[in-house]
Write a protein that holds these residues in place. Structure first.
Motif, PDB file in Angstrom:
ATOM      1  N   TYR A  65       0.839  -1.193   0.000  1.00 47.81           N
ATOM      2  CA  TYR A  65       0.000   0.000   0.000  1.00 47.81           C
ATOM      3  C   TYR A  65       0.878   1.249   0.000  1.00 47.81           C
ATOM      4  O   TYR A  65       1.971   1.264   0.581  1.00 47.81           O
ATOM      5  N   TYR A  66       0.365   2.290  -0.633  1.00 44.31           N
ATOM      6  CA  TYR A  66       1.040   3.593  -0.637  1.00 44.31           C
ATOM      7  C   TYR A  66       0.004   4.663  -0.281  1.00 44.31           C
ATOM      8  O   TYR A  66      -1.021   4.796  -0.950  1.00 44.31           O
ATOM      9  N   GLU A  67       0.281   5.408   0.796  1.00 45.67           N
ATOM     10  CA  GLU A  67      -0.610   6.501   1.210  1.00 45.67           C
ATOM     11  C   GLU A  67       0.090   7.833   0.990  1.00 45.67           C
ATOM     12  O   GLU A  67       1.228   8.030   1.428  1.00 45.67           O
ATOM     13  N   ARG A  68      -0.607   8.751   0.330  1.00 54.06           N
ATOM     14  CA  ARG A  68      -0.052  10.057   0.005  1.00 54.06           C
ATOM     15  C   ARG A  68      -0.889  11.148   0.659  1.00 54.06           C
ATOM     16  O   ARG A  68      -2.119  11.177   0.533  1.00 54.06           O
ATOM     17  N   VAL A  69      -0.234  12.049   1.386  1.00 58.48           N
ATOM     18  CA  VAL A  69      -0.915  13.170   2.021  1.00 58.48           C
ATOM     19  C   VAL A  69      -1.183  14.247   0.974  1.00 58.48           C
ATOM     20  O   VAL A  69      -0.265  14.725   0.302  1.00 58.48           O
ATOM     21  N   VAL A  70      -2.455  14.654   0.854  1.00 65.53           N
ATOM     22  CA  VAL A  70      -2.843  15.724  -0.059  1.00 65.53           C
ATOM     23  C   VAL A  70      -2.827  17.069   0.660  1.00 65.53           C
ATOM     24  O   VAL A  70      -2.305  18.055   0.165  1.00 65.53           O
ATOM     25  N   ASN A  71      -3.428  17.103   1.865  1.00 63.57           N
ATOM     26  CA  ASN A  71      -3.362  18.288   2.718  1.00 63.57           C
ATOM     27  C   ASN A  71      -3.509  17.827   4.163  1.00 63.57           C
ATOM     28  O   ASN A  71      -3.407  16.628   4.449  1.00 63.57           O
ATOM     29  N   ASP A  72      -3.755  18.762   5.089  1.00 60.80           N
ATOM     30  CA  ASP A  72      -3.757  18.435   6.518  1.00 60.80           C
ATOM     31  C   ASP A  72      -4.855  17.464   6.926  1.00 60.80           C
ATOM     32  O   ASP A  72      -4.766  16.831   7.991  1.00 60.80           O
ATOM     33  N   PHE A  73      -5.903  17.327   6.144  1.00 63.69           N
ATOM     34  CA  PHE A  73      -7.015  16.462   6.551  1.00 63.69           C
ATOM     35  C   PHE A  73      -7.370  15.384   5.522  1.00 63.69           C
ATOM     36  O   PHE A  73      -8.268  14.578   5.757  1.00 63.69           O
ATOM     37  N   PHE A  74      -6.662  15.323   4.393  1.00 65.73           N
ATOM     38  CA  PHE A  74      -7.060  14.402   3.327  1.00 65.73           C
ATOM     39  C   PHE A  74      -5.861  13.650   2.770  1.00 65.73           C
ATOM     40  O   PHE A  74      -4.807  14.238   2.494  1.00 65.73           O
ATOM     41  N   THR A  75      -6.011  12.313   2.608  1.00 63.70           N
ATOM     42  CA  THR A  75      -4.991  11.478   1.985  1.00 63.70           C
ATOM     43  C   THR A  75      -5.670  10.506   1.020  1.00 63.70           C
ATOM     44  O   THR A  75      -6.885  10.305   1.067  1.00 63.70           O
ATOM     45  N   VAL A  76      -4.866   9.887   0.166  1.00 63.60           N
ATOM     46  CA  VAL A  76      -5.343   8.830  -0.728  1.00 63.60           C
ATOM     47  C   VAL A  76      -4.401   7.639  -0.583  1.00 63.60           C
ATOM     48  O   VAL A  76      -3.178   7.783  -0.707  1.00 63.60           O
ATOM     49  N   GLN A  77      -4.998   6.458  -0.319  1.00 62.31           N
ATOM     50  CA  GLN A  77      -4.209   5.234  -0.207  1.00 62.31           C
ATOM     51  C   GLN A  77      -4.527   4.317  -1.388  1.00 62.31           C
ATOM     52  O   GLN A  77      -5.682   4.088  -1.714  1.00 62.31           O
ATOM     53  N   THR A  78      -3.499   3.794  -2.025  1.00 55.48           N
ATOM     54  CA  THR A  78      -3.660   2.834  -3.107  1.00 55.48           C
ATOM     55  C   THR A  78      -2.898   1.565  -2.761  1.00 55.48           C
ATOM     56  O   THR A  78      -1.970   1.587  -1.938  1.00 55.48           O
ATOM     57  N   GLY A  79      -3.300   0.464  -3.373  1.00 50.33           N
ATOM     58  CA  GLY A  79      -2.641  -0.805  -3.113  1.00 50.33           C
ATOM     59  C   GLY A  79      -2.581  -1.661  -4.359  1.00 50.33           C
ATOM     60  O   GLY A  79      -3.479  -1.619  -5.201  1.00 50.33           O
ATOM     61  N   LEU A  80      -1.513  -2.451  -4.484  1.00 52.21           N
ATOM     62  CA  LEU A  80      -1.337  -3.351  -5.616  1.00 52.21           C
ATOM     63  C   LEU A  80      -0.562  -4.569  -5.138  1.00 52.21           C
ATOM     64  O   LEU A  80       0.403  -4.439  -4.386  1.00 52.21           O
ATOM     65  N   GLY A  81      -1.008  -5.763  -5.569  1.00 57.45           N
ATOM     66  CA  GLY A  81      -0.315  -6.960  -5.132  1.00 57.45           C
ATOM     67  C   GLY A  81      -0.822  -8.209  -5.815  1.00 57.45           C
ATOM     68  O   GLY A  81      -1.533  -8.138  -6.819  1.00 57.45           O
ATOM     69  N   PHE A  82      -0.474  -9.376  -5.264  1.00 61.32           N
ATOM     70  CA  PHE A  82      -0.909 -10.640  -5.847  1.00 61.32           C
ATOM     71  C   PHE A  82      -1.760 -11.411  -4.834  1.00 61.32           C
ATOM     72  O   PHE A  82      -1.770 -11.102  -3.641  1.00 61.32           O
ATOM     73  N   THR A  83      -2.487 -12.399  -5.326  1.00 59.74           N
ATOM     74  CA  THR A  83      -3.372 -13.199  -4.484  1.00 59.74           C
ATOM     75  C   THR A  83      -3.009 -14.669  -4.598  1.00 59.74           C
ATOM     76  O   THR A  83      -2.369 -15.111  -5.553  1.00 59.74           O
ATOM     77  N   ASN A  84      -3.485 -15.434  -3.596  1.00 61.43           N
ATOM     78  CA  ASN A  84      -3.327 -16.875  -3.586  1.00 61.43           C
ATOM     79  C   ASN A  84      -4.531 -17.456  -2.845  1.00 61.43           C
ATOM     80  O   ASN A  84      -5.577 -16.818  -2.825  1.00 61.43           O
ATOM     81  N   ARG A  85      -4.394 -18.559  -2.203  1.00 59.81           N
ATOM     82  CA  ARG A  85      -5.534 -19.203  -1.552  1.00 59.81           C
ATOM     83  C   ARG A  85      -6.090 -18.356  -0.423  1.00 59.81           C
ATOM     84  O   ARG A  85      -5.348 -17.866   0.430  1.00 59.81           O
TER      85      ARG A  85
END
Length: 265
Positions: A65-85
């Motif tokens: 996951y990567y979380e980026r601060v936009v301003n003092d009260f707002f951020t956006v978190q994104t995630g990328l990965g693989f899956t298994n059982r």
């Protein structure tokens, strides 16, 4: 002379007062309130956080996951990965006997045809194969101190789970002369889409962070599994009645507890 002495005596307090004032030292103490302000503004070097989920193996999801601060009260978190059982989903579906999957076979539900292949989420013959996932979550921090403190987020998560299962084949050594053992491997899959509201708390330390969260929302599932249908003939023998891939759908309420460990910079 008396008048002169009297005038001198009258001027002594004035000179004494002036002399005393000349020796006074004014000391000013200024405090740096930013060191004690709990809600100080984050430094620009603290606007990026990379995280991972140490309990991801339970759901078969291994994202970064990567979380980026936009301003003092707002951020956006994104995630990328693989899956298994997905162990948790397997336990839940096996407990419900897969009755809520609504598998779409090409025959009537009231017919005497039976699917002889392994049911979804059982892994005697089936095996998990690598898949992928991605996630996006905007976050609103209550104390305007992002990325530190309590937050409310809305997330969309997509998971692609892949499987391999042996094709049913004729074998006189097993009951009804059919078995999945040793058959050619066929591909199955399941797609999961989660739309959830998430409440959490993010503790940010010198360089590390810990993110706790609770999520609730709707889960939509679309899957495809291999089937091999048989029915009894007039002589009470099992005969082949159809084979191929059946689709299934499911919509359920989803609840999630999460913990992520991160490094911010």
């Amino acid at each position: 002379m008396k008048k002169v002495i009297l005038m001198l005596l009258m001027t002594i307090p004035f000179f004494a007062f002036a002399q005393s004032n000349s020796r006074d030292t004014v000391i000013r103490i200024e405090l740096d309130h930013s060191k004690y302000d709990k809600h100080k503004k984050k430094a620009s070097t603290e606007k990026n956080i990379i995280k991972f989920s140490p309990m991801g193996f339970l759901t078969g999801a291994f994202p970064i996951y990567y979380e980026r601060v936009v301003n003092d009260f707002f951020t956006v978190q994104t995630g990328l990965g693989f899956t298994n059982r997905n162990y948790i989903r397997s336990v839940i579906q096996q407990a419900s006997d897969n009755s809520n999957l609504n598998i779409n076979y090409p025959w009537d539900v009231n017919s005497a045809i039976t699917d002889r292949t392994e049911a979804p989420f059982f892994f005697e013959y089936r095996s998990a194969a690598p898949g992928f996932m991605f996630s996006i979550q905007p976050r609103l921090y209550f104390e305007s101190d992002a990325p530190d403190g309590a937050y409310l987020g809305v997330s969309y998560d997509f998971y692609r789970y892949n499987f391999k299962t042996p094709q049913m084949r004729y074998d006189s050594f097993y009951s009804f002369n059919y078995t999945q053992r040793g058959g050619t491997l066929l591909k199955e899959h399941e797609n999961i889409s989660d739309l959830m509201a998430t409440f959490g708390y993010h503790d940010v330390y010198d360089h590390l962070s810990v993110d706790y969260s609770i999520g609730m929302g709707i889960r939509n599932v679309n899957g495809m599994k291999y089937y091999f249908g048989t029915e009894y003939d007039a002589n009470s023998n099992q005969i082949e009645a159809g084979k191929g891939f059946a689709t299934y759908k499911q919509t359920t309420f989803n609840f999630n507890l999460g913990i992520k460990v991160g490094y911010h910079f």
